[in-house]
Scaffold this active site. Structure first.
Site, mmCIF file in Angstrom:
data_model
loop_
_atom_site.group_PDB
_atom_site.id
_atom_site.type_symbol
_atom_site.label_atom_id
_atom_site.label_comp_id
_atom_site.label_asym_id
_atom_site.label_seq_id
_atom_site.Cartn_x
_atom_site.Cartn_y
_atom_site.Cartn_z
ATOM 1 N N SER A 1 -9.014 55.534 31.638
ATOM 2 C CA SER A 1 -9.492 56.898 31.872
ATOM 3 C C SER A 1 -10.124 57.101 33.250
ATOM 4 O O SER A 1 -10.258 58.235 33.695
ATOM 5 C CB SER A 1 -10.494 57.311 30.794
ATOM 6 O OG SER A 1 -11.729 56.652 30.968
ATOM 7 N N LYS B 1 -17.709 57.749 32.746
ATOM 8 C CA LYS B 1 -17.046 58.949 33.270
ATOM 9 C C LYS B 1 -17.769 59.379 34.549
ATOM 10 O O LYS B 1 -18.838 58.882 34.885
ATOM 11 C CB LYS B 1 -17.087 60.117 32.272
ATOM 12 C CG LYS B 1 -16.497 59.826 30.917
ATOM 13 C CD LYS B 1 -15.008 59.665 30.931
ATOM 14 C CE LYS B 1 -14.496 59.296 29.533
ATOM 15 N NZ LYS B 1 -13.207 58.686 29.558
#
Length: 192
Positions: free
Chosen positions: A44, A87
């Site tokens: 990701s 993230k």
């Protein structure tokens, strides 16, 4: 050398050993309190971070200042605090975020995100229009936008869930990864 001198020497020697051991233990405690390692499991954050890399997270990074746009953070997943995610912060408390297809804007400023994976520009989530980030919350996204479970899917990250700021990749060193993570704050320079 007399008995008294030997006794004094032994005491000095023991004192130095005790001081050294104490100093080492304090240093280890300080390192343990301020740094944590984290293992990247997934794609990701490609192309910035790669599957199976190991990074160091600065847990003290936000003691004197708050998390900033562009920071890569490790946090407890809001839906399951036993799981840690990594993230990039895109919007901070009070920001208005819009995401239409592949265009991200914060407070009306379109972001030109150099860190996003250009090979997978697909956005599998519905459009977001003028969503306001609440107090003590952060909107986060993976750099691999087509392959990231992030705030687009499950909402904001509460401040209390943030563990720390990712600062360095320590294993493995690679051609496109020389350790220190790049500072991407320039992407957000024109946001209010």
């Amino acid at each position: 050398m007399g008995r008294k001198e030997r006794s004094t020497l032994v005491r000095l020697w023991l004192r130095q050993i005790l001081e050294t051991v104490t100093l080492v233990l304090l240093m280890l405690l300080l390192i343990r309190v301020t740094l944590q390692n984290f293992h990247i499991d997934g794609h990701s954050m490609e192309p910035t971070l790669h599957d199976q890399e190991y990074i160091l997270v600065n847990k003290a990074a936000y003691l004197l200042q708050g998390p900033a746009r562009g920071d890569i953070i490790v946090f407890q997943y809001p839906r399951d605090p036993q799981e840690n995610y990594i993230k990039r912060i895109i919007a901070t408390p009070g920001d208005r975020i819009s995401i239409i297809k592949n265009t991200v804007s914060v407070d009306g400023t379109v972001l030109h995100e150099s860190y996003v994976n250009k090979d997978d520009p697909y956005n599998p989530y519905p459009a977001i229009k003028q969503r306001v980030v609440g107090p003590d919350q952060y909107f986060v996204m993976g750099d691999n936008r087509g392959n990231s479970s992030d705030s687009r899917a499950w909402g904001m990250v509460p401040r209390r869930n943030i563990i720390g700021k990712a600062v360095v990749v320590y294993w493995p060193f690679d051609v496109d990864n020389l350790g220190l993570l790049p500072n991407e704050s320039g992407v957000f320079a024109h946001v209010r």
